[in-house]
Design a protein around this motif. Sequence first.
Motif, short mmCIF file in Angstrom:
data_model
loop_
_atom_site.label_atom_id
_atom_site.label_comp_id
_atom_site.label_asym_id
_atom_site.label_seq_id
_atom_site.Cartn_x
_atom_site.Cartn_y
_atom_site.Cartn_z
N TYR A 2 -3.53 -3.30 -4.05
CA TYR A 2 -2.44 -4.29 -3.98
C TYR A 2 -1.19 -3.57 -3.53
O TYR A 2 -0.92 -2.46 -3.99
N PHE A 3 -0.41 -4.22 -2.66
CA PHE A 3 0.81 -3.60 -2.16
C PHE A 3 1.94 -4.62 -2.19
O PHE A 3 1.73 -5.79 -1.85
N LEU A 4 3.12 -4.16 -2.60
CA LEU A 4 4.29 -5.04 -2.60
C LEU A 4 4.72 -5.33 -1.17
O LEU A 4 4.62 -4.46 -0.31
N HIS A 476 -2.04 4.05 15.85
CA HIS A 476 -0.60 4.17 15.62
C HIS A 476 -0.32 3.75 14.20
O HIS A 476 -1.20 3.29 13.50
N ARG A 477 0.93 3.87 13.78
CA ARG A 477 1.22 3.65 12.36
C ARG A 477 1.30 2.17 12.02
O ARG A 477 1.24 1.80 10.87
N HIS A 478 1.46 1.33 13.03
CA HIS A 478 1.74 -0.08 12.71
C HIS A 478 0.45 -0.86 12.54
O HIS A 478 -0.57 -0.56 13.12
N TRP A 479 0.56 -1.93 11.78
CA TRP A 479 -0.58 -2.82 11.57
C TRP A 479 -0.65 -3.83 12.71
O TRP A 479 0.36 -4.16 13.32
N HIS A 480 -1.86 -4.30 12.92
CA HIS A 480 -2.03 -5.44 13.81
C HIS A 480 -1.99 -6.65 12.88
O HIS A 480 -2.88 -6.82 12.06
N GLY A 788 -6.37 4.65 4.36
CA GLY A 788 -5.78 3.94 3.23
C GLY A 788 -4.49 3.28 3.65
O GLY A 788 -4.17 3.18 4.83
N ALA A 789 -3.76 2.84 2.66
CA ALA A 789 -2.45 2.24 2.92
C ALA A 789 -1.56 2.63 1.75
O ALA A 789 -2.05 2.94 0.67
N VAL A 790 -0.27 2.63 2.00
CA VAL A 790 0.65 3.05 0.93
C VAL A 790 1.94 2.25 1.07
O VAL A 790 2.32 1.87 2.17
N ASN A 791 2.55 1.94 -0.08
CA ASN A 791 3.82 1.21 -0.03
C ASN A 791 4.96 2.13 0.36
O ASN A 791 5.07 3.24 -0.16
N ASP A 792 5.79 1.67 1.27
CA ASP A 792 6.98 2.42 1.62
C ASP A 792 8.18 1.49 1.39
O ASP A 792 8.02 0.27 1.42
N TYR A 815 13.48 -3.04 0.31
CA TYR A 815 12.52 -3.87 1.05
C TYR A 815 11.21 -3.09 1.14
O TYR A 815 11.20 -1.91 1.48
N CYS A 816 10.11 -3.75 0.79
CA CYS A 816 8.82 -3.03 0.74
C CYS A 816 7.99 -3.30 1.98
O CYS A 816 7.86 -4.46 2.40
N VAL A 817 7.44 -2.25 2.55
CA VAL A 817 6.52 -2.40 3.68
C VAL A 817 5.25 -1.62 3.34
O VAL A 817 5.25 -0.75 2.46
N VAL A 818 4.19 -1.94 4.04
CA VAL A 818 2.93 -1.23 3.81
C VAL A 818 2.67 -0.35 5.02
O VAL A 818 2.69 -0.81 6.16
N GLU A 819 2.49 0.94 4.76
CA GLU A 819 2.23 1.90 5.85
C GLU A 819 0.76 2.27 5.86
O GLU A 819 0.11 2.33 4.82
#
Length: 1421
Positions: A2-4, A476-480, A788-792, A815-819
């Motif tokens: 789960y990620f914020l 790349h670092r961004h999500w589709h 994986g993914a991590v909250n930034d 502001y929370c993003v998922v990296e």
Amino acid sequence: MYFLSGWPKRLLCPLGTPAEAPFHVQSDPQRTFFAVLAPVRLSIWYSRPSVLIVTYKEPEKSSSQFGSYKQAEWRPDSTMIAVSTAYGYILFFHITSPRGDKYLYEPVYPKGSPQMKGTPHFKEEQCAPALNLEMRKILDLQAPIMSLQSVLEDLLVATSDGLLHLIHWEGMTNGRKAINLCTVPFSVDLQSSRGSFLGFADVHIRDMEYCATLDGFAVVFNDGKIGFITPVSSRFTAEQLHGVWPQDVVDGTCVAVNNKYRLMAFGCASGSVQVYTIDNTTGAMLLSHKLELTAKQYPDIWNKTGAVKLVRWSPDNSVVMVTWESGGLSLWSVFGAQLICTLGGDFAYRSDGTKKDPLKINSMSWGAEGYHLWVVSGFGAHNTGIESDSKSVVKQPGLLLFQFIKSVLTVNPCMSNQEQVLLQGEDRLYLNCGEASQMQSARGSSARSERKAGGGRSPFADSGLESPGLSSLLGHRHWHVVQISNTYLESNWPIRFSAIDKLGQNIAVVGKFGFAHYSLLTKKWKLFGNITQEQNMIVTGGLAWWNDFIVLACYNISDRQEELRVYLRTSNLDNAFAHVTRAQAETLLLSVFRDVVVVFRADCSICLYSIERKSDGPSTTAGIQVLQEVSMSRYIPHPFLVVSVTLTSVSTENGITLKMPQQARDAESIMLNLAGQLIMMQRDRSGPQIREKDSNPSQRKLLPFCPPVVLAQSVENVWTTCRANKQKRHLLEALWLSCGGAGMKVWLPLFPRDHRKPHSFLSQRIMLPFHINIYPLAVLFEDALVLGAVNDTLLYDSLYTRSGAREQLEVLFPYCVVERTSQIYLHHILRQLLVRNLGEQALLLAQSCAALPYFPHVLELMLHEVLEEEATSREPIPDPLLPTVAKFITEFPLFLQTVVHCARKTEYALWNYLFAAVGNPKDLFEECLMAQDLDTAASYLIILQNMEVPAVSRQHATLLFSTALEQGKWDLCRHMMRFLKAIGSGESETPPSTPTAQEPSSSGGFEFFRNRSISLSQSAENVPASKFSLQKTLSMPSGPSGKRWSKDSDCAENMYIDMMLWRHARRLLEEVRLKDLGCFAAQLGFELISWLCKERTRAARVDNFVLALKRLHKDFLWPLPIIPASSLSSPFKNGKYRTVGEQLLKSQSADPFLSLETDTGVSHVQRSQSWLGDIGPTPPEIDPASSHGPQMQDAFLSPLSNKGDECSIGSATDLTESSSVVDGDWTMVDENFSTLSLTQSELEHISMELASKGPHKSQVQLRYLLHIFMEAGCLDWCVVIGLILRESSVINQIVLLIQSSEVDGEMLQNIKTGLHAVARWASTDCPGYKPFLNIIKPQVQKLSELTEEQVQPEAFQPVTVGKTPEHTGPRAEESRGSSGHGSVPQGEVGGGSLVSREEEDATRAQEEESFQDGTYDCSVS
């Protein structure tokens, strides 16, 4: 998991008095409605849209009788709410909807919008319903109520007088009497014959929660003890209850249970959460794990959080939210991996570094599917200060909605055999694969081609089981981000499941009813054409992709029937195109492996279906047949406990021991995650085996399964793959487990080497644990990576500077993003194998991965981690691993590199420990030299410099310097020169005596030479002026070289470097490597001219003109001239435009002296003096790029084609700015001869001329060298270059120079014999040179006359020219000694220079001898 996401939302509560501020929120079982309590209010909120529907306000009279509201509990069917009050009353409220179709809020659509009003369920999906609240029953329990809990059809109430009341929802006790806790026996486990009673008077339950899968209550008592009360039989009376408790917990504060994993999480006053489970055999409470902040991660807060206030499990039971008395939220996975904590980082600090107050939470409740967390925040008492006006909304407790994105694995675990990471939000999906267009190209990635080559025999190599390439998964670092179709969402929110296909190009999502799918290639959603069909199916067990088909298990509402359906992606979404199979019981889980669908059903049975593609005429469908059914009811206490079920090719036998390869492939085993226990069931091969050829494959009976075996505990996710690859068998046949806080585990197969028969005592698989820093969401099997993914978080508080805005949500929360993240795990596995003395297996595994781009990094990480642990450990290590790791790394060619990179990244204190294990750095340095790996050797030098005495590092540096010079590694040479100087300056304690007369340092003259730009368009008048500035400039080199003389101690060091540079230059000249000489001089700032002046009669002589000529042709890629067929009638022969051609060459020439010579009038004496003195005119402009020499000549400017101007080359060294001479010549030819009529033969001749020239770059380089040799007076080299350029003007000029100045007779003789040799060679081997030799005949003639003349006066001279060193430097300008003034008489200076030259020769000889002694023993041929 789960990620914020984003900022929390604030819901607008109606503003009232502080007494009406909300303090408790409780969702109904379906999570559609939320009951919000204030001291005298009960409000009902709707979830989507999040609006207030109805509020009940207690009248003042009754409120004073009941006391304020405390807690609320919903009836399972959401028709009633029970509210407890302070004075021991329970109020029962009924929720009723008004008659008629009345809605509180309805969507309004513009005219002509496609939304159809006639669809079933339309109203209740999109409108907020209107509800009424009425109080129906009041029950007085006569003691304050501590806890309310809905249990099936009853309400369980614990009061402060130590009683447990079981109340019917209609508000009656049904004649059951309350149970006194003092009469319930408690023991450590259920096996104890009799338990002790709670033997004190005021004991009562503080908090409790019912666990359906354990059938009992987790309780926390008021004295902090915790326990679990279970009814021994079905009747719920005091005699039939029995409790267990752990002895050691005395500070419990609250509890929450997880039904799926059978866990009880008890919050403690210490701030940690202790998670217990019940032992199946004894019934005792066992500590599973703890959730606690570590001092390492949160040094300033980890022990100051206060007691745990609330613990809440998410709806899918995969994560737990914890909050403390002093504030803050933290999110953990089931088995204790920390995902989010708001007590650190941007949550706790503002952008200016000041600390924020943590958010205090009074109550929280998860929304539907876990996409939202409803929070009632209490901003403590410190806020009611100055700004207590109504504007500061935040100061009052309010309702906040935190938004989450979660991994698909939490709800659809069949996704675990994929290599993509897919996250689902409430209205969008996040994919880690790149654009579909990129992925088409990435399909041919290395992993894939290797798989085809290695696993060619694998029957699955071509059946669409490929995975996307590494580049597209890590692109790349961004999500589709894919936005879910609004049309589908409006009537089917929330999204429950989603799935992506193997190639990551299609996604399917499931909401409340039906499903929809999306193609990343076309970027379009496909929905049901007939909305009734969509609303008629509820997907129950998840969904999966099989090639182009979507396989799902659903409940058909109209037929009241469980079904298994297969839809084709490419056809319209309609039941007419679906293949439907009826199922006996509700499907809970579904998964696809190769061509088998595995289904787990509510009756605890596992059913295997085969799935195959069928083409009946135009339409393609898939057929499904039952293969096998396996009942699991003996092993599974409750079907809800099964987290995931998959079929794998993993078995305890690893292929080799099986008789037939067919069996190896069919060695399918079922992996079942039962509440965190991983259970494996293999096929039973003990019975009679049926040969394949004896029976028709379709009727082949599948083998039964053996009884289950437990493989691991605390398992959250499992990953396997069905691909095969001979090269990477270790990784592809392994089973990967994610175990929460315990990290990951891999169940690795062990293969005997060379297919030897395995030892019977060697196990064939081994379970290896390892820790990684990210939460794993996917495993890339061949690439040895975990994704994986991590909250930034991002702070925006600096945008809100007003004092009033300090309490904005945007200020309070980042502001929370998922990296996206990824991590290598190979080094952990290799290390674990080495620890267990399985070095051979580690080697096999490492060799299979050696081609990965980050393999060097893997070895480095392993060495680094072991070194850090062992070298810094306080106690001596009995069996150190470092020597084993070092030995392991030596098996790979990257050994030297790995060691030195590791050393340079660790602190100096650990070096001795490291090199004790890997070997002496001196030996490693020499190995690098042997292997010609100079960059690595340079890194070892830095280590040697720190670990050894200066003499040793200087000796090694010298060795490396000479090797680098040899190989032309100029960058390295420059570093080495700096390094040697640094060693020198650091080493000498006392400055050596100042040398009397010394050559200036290696770069001195060149710096000076570099600071001038030799303009070829200079006019004759400029020359005398520059003559007078010579004396001043020469006395002391200016610029950077001048600084070097300021430190006396450097002189010896510089001398030492110069010696090496001189020796190298001499070798290059002796081997006729002019191109290398040019590069060497330009790259290292070597002052070529002054050195050539000295060596004019020694190394700089041309001994063999023909050899030199051939070598230059080869080095500069310059074609040998050839005679054209039409040369007999050549226009050049009859001189038709020889003169014009020469005129052109003269005016356009790139040589600085030709222009002088064409418009003469200048005395040639001055000219000769200037070249002997190594000096030319010095215009002030200097170009920084000029030092980079011939390596960088790309950007040529186009030529000036004005006849009046002359093409100027910026400076001798500044080749980057030189004009294109070739083009220049020929544009001029075009202009001058446009009037002439050119015959065929003449055109041919011109094209021949062009063809006989080499590359433009070479031409520029040759002219540069010509200029250098001219200045240095090495006329024999000038002749050779003149020959190769075939420019008579050059030869002409040399003759003029010889006439005007006294030139060494020996050189003249040498030129003469050289030219004769060339003429002989031309006549025999290379007739192409003959025309040019004919052109320069007169000059050659003049030359021989001059030689004759020079012999005459020589007889009268006392000393023969060329034999004495005196004549090597007869001019004041050349001596460039340490004389500070230009006014020193010439004789004196000459004498001085003579002495220094002899000294120099002697020292050079000594130096060379010493080098031959000491340094060549380990140099390399």
